[in-house]
Each structure stands twice: as C-alpha cells, then as structure tokens.
Design a protein around this motif. Structure first.
Motif, short mmCIF file in Angstrom:
data_model
loop_
_atom_site.label_atom_id
_atom_site.label_comp_id
_atom_site.label_asym_id
_atom_site.label_seq_id
_atom_site.Cartn_x
_atom_site.Cartn_y
_atom_site.Cartn_z
N LEU A 171 68.52 14.96 30.48
CA LEU A 171 67.46 14.49 31.37
C LEU A 171 68.01 13.94 32.69
CD1 LEU A 171 65.29 12.65 28.68
CD2 LEU A 171 65.14 15.03 29.45
N ARG A 172 69.26 14.27 32.99
CA ARG A 172 69.87 13.72 34.21
C ARG A 172 69.25 14.27 35.48
NH1 ARG A 172 75.91 14.94 32.45
NH2 ARG A 172 74.79 16.84 31.93
N GLU A 173 68.65 15.46 35.42
CA GLU A 173 68.02 16.06 36.60
C GLU A 173 66.50 15.90 36.60
OE1 GLU A 173 69.75 17.32 39.18
OE2 GLU A 173 71.57 16.74 38.10
N MET A 174 65.99 15.17 35.62
CA MET A 174 64.54 14.94 35.54
C MET A 174 64.16 13.87 36.56
SD MET A 174 62.23 13.68 32.29
CE MET A 174 62.71 11.96 32.36
N ASN A 175 63.09 14.11 37.30
CA ASN A 175 62.66 13.10 38.25
C ASN A 175 61.28 12.56 37.93
OD1 ASN A 175 60.88 15.03 39.19
ND2 ASN A 175 61.97 15.42 41.09
N GLY A 176 60.86 12.69 36.70
CA GLY A 176 59.58 12.15 36.26
C GLY A 176 58.98 13.02 35.18
N PHE A 177 57.84 12.56 34.67
CA PHE A 177 57.13 13.32 33.64
C PHE A 177 55.65 13.04 33.77
CE2 PHE A 177 58.61 9.31 31.90
CZ PHE A 177 57.46 8.76 31.36
N THR A 178 54.87 13.94 33.21
CA THR A 178 53.43 13.78 33.27
C THR A 178 52.96 12.97 32.06
OG1 THR A 178 53.03 15.86 32.09
CG2 THR A 178 53.13 15.96 34.52
N VAL A 179 51.84 12.29 32.20
CA VAL A 179 51.30 11.46 31.12
C VAL A 179 50.94 12.32 29.91
CG1 VAL A 179 49.40 9.93 30.45
CG2 VAL A 179 50.48 9.68 32.70
N ASP A 180 50.36 13.50 30.15
CA ASP A 180 50.00 14.35 29.02
C ASP A 180 51.24 14.82 28.25
OD1 ASP A 180 50.71 16.05 31.14
OD2 ASP A 180 49.05 17.43 30.83
N MET A 181 52.36 15.00 28.94
CA MET A 181 53.60 15.36 28.26
C MET A 181 54.06 14.20 27.38
SD MET A 181 57.11 15.14 27.79
CE MET A 181 57.44 13.88 28.96
N ALA A 182 54.00 12.99 27.88
CA ALA A 182 54.42 11.82 27.11
C ALA A 182 53.57 11.66 25.85
CB ALA A 182 54.36 10.57 27.97
N LEU A 183 52.28 11.88 25.97
CA LEU A 183 51.39 11.79 24.80
C LEU A 183 51.70 12.89 23.80
CD1 LEU A 183 48.05 10.90 26.60
CD2 LEU A 183 49.54 9.37 25.28
N GLU A 184 51.98 14.07 24.29
CA GLU A 184 52.34 15.19 23.40
C GLU A 184 53.66 14.91 22.70
OE1 GLU A 184 52.03 18.86 21.42
OE2 GLU A 184 50.55 17.59 22.39
N GLU A 185 54.60 14.29 23.39
CA GLU A 185 55.88 13.95 22.77
C GLU A 185 55.67 13.02 21.58
OE1 GLU A 185 60.22 12.03 23.84
OE2 GLU A 185 58.54 11.63 25.17
N ILE A 186 54.82 12.03 21.72
CA ILE A 186 54.53 11.10 20.63
C ILE A 186 53.87 11.84 19.47
CG2 ILE A 186 53.13 9.11 19.95
CD1 ILE A 186 53.61 8.07 22.87
N ARG A 187 52.89 12.68 19.77
CA ARG A 187 52.20 13.44 18.73
C ARG A 187 53.18 14.35 17.98
NH1 ARG A 187 51.05 17.99 17.16
NH2 ARG A 187 51.87 19.05 18.98
N PHE A 188 54.01 15.06 18.72
CA PHE A 188 54.97 15.98 18.13
C PHE A 188 55.99 15.22 17.28
CE2 PHE A 188 58.88 18.52 18.24
CZ PHE A 188 58.41 19.74 17.77
N ALA A 189 56.49 14.11 17.78
CA ALA A 189 57.48 13.32 17.04
C ALA A 189 56.90 12.81 15.73
CB ALA A 189 57.96 12.15 17.90
N ARG A 190 55.67 12.36 15.74
CA ARG A 190 55.04 11.88 14.51
C ARG A 190 54.83 13.01 13.51
NH1 ARG A 190 50.12 8.15 15.71
NH2 ARG A 190 50.46 7.62 13.54
N ALA A 191 54.48 14.19 13.99
CA ALA A 191 54.24 15.34 13.11
C ALA A 191 55.55 15.90 12.55
CB ALA A 191 53.48 16.43 13.86
#
Length: 120
Positions: free
Chosen positions: A47-67
């Motif tokens: 993630l060294r070249e990442m300059n941000g993320f979208t809110v919907d991506m963050a919510l999907e990450e939580i959903r995916f991690a829990r599943a």
C-alpha cells in the motif's frame, strides 16, 4: 488501480492511487478462487503507492474479512503510513490470520515464507 500476482498459496496485491470498490472486487475474485482451490492463503498488500481509498471499499473490506475470517494464514502489509498501520491492527479483530505491517519488502517476503522477523 491494483495489480495482483498469484503464487502458490499466496496473493500479492499492489495498490496505486485511490483504492476503489472495483479494485477490491477484483482482489475478492482472485482470493475466492485461491481459497476455494488451495485452502488458506497468505496475502501481501503493498500500500506504499496508495493515496487514499473510497468509503464503499472500506465497508466491503470489513464485510469480506468477516465472511472469510478463517481463510487467510498470514497477511503482510507494506506501508509507512501510520493510519494504514492502525487500520491493519484493527483488522486483526475480523480475521484470525497473523497480520503484520512492514516497511521493507524483503522483511515481508521473508515473514510470509516462514522466517520470523521482529515485530515492528
């Protein structure tokens, strides 16, 4: 934008620019396939070249991690950003994988390969 590199029992993901929901869905497809056919896999997120993320991506990450709480062995995150480090620490509550943050690619690769490195 992301790139993915599949290795045996492992997925390497590099994020460039903004990490979007479409990018995360691309990662999910690869991860679901690998888990289905190989069992638990390890991840390397650069993630060294990442300059941000979208809110919907963050919510999907939580959903995916829990599943997929039991589908990952080790997760190495390459970053020098304190906010990303904090969120990686928080993700430990959703998965039972060993999650570590690294600043150096060689250290992350070694740890994913089973060589213990000091926790930063």
């Amino acid at each position: 934008m992301i790139t993915t590199d599949n290795k045996e029992s492992r997925i390497n993901v590099t994020v460039f620019g903004e990490f979007t929901l479409a990018d995360y869905k691309e990662f999910e497809e690869v991860a679901n396939y690998k888990v289905q056919f190989e069992g638990p896999v390890s991840l390397l997120f650069d993630l060294r070249e990442m300059n941000g993320f979208t809110v919907d991506m963050a919510l999907e990450e939580i959903r995916f991690a829990r599943a997929h709480a039991h589908d990952f062995a080790r997760i190495a995150i390459l970053t020098d950003d304190q906010w990303v480090t904090w969120s990686a620490w928080l993700s430990k509550f959703f998965v039972d994988a060993d999650v570590r943050v690294f600043e150096d690619t060689d250290d992350a690769e070694a740890w994913l390969g089973g060589i213990e490195t000091p926790v930063a």
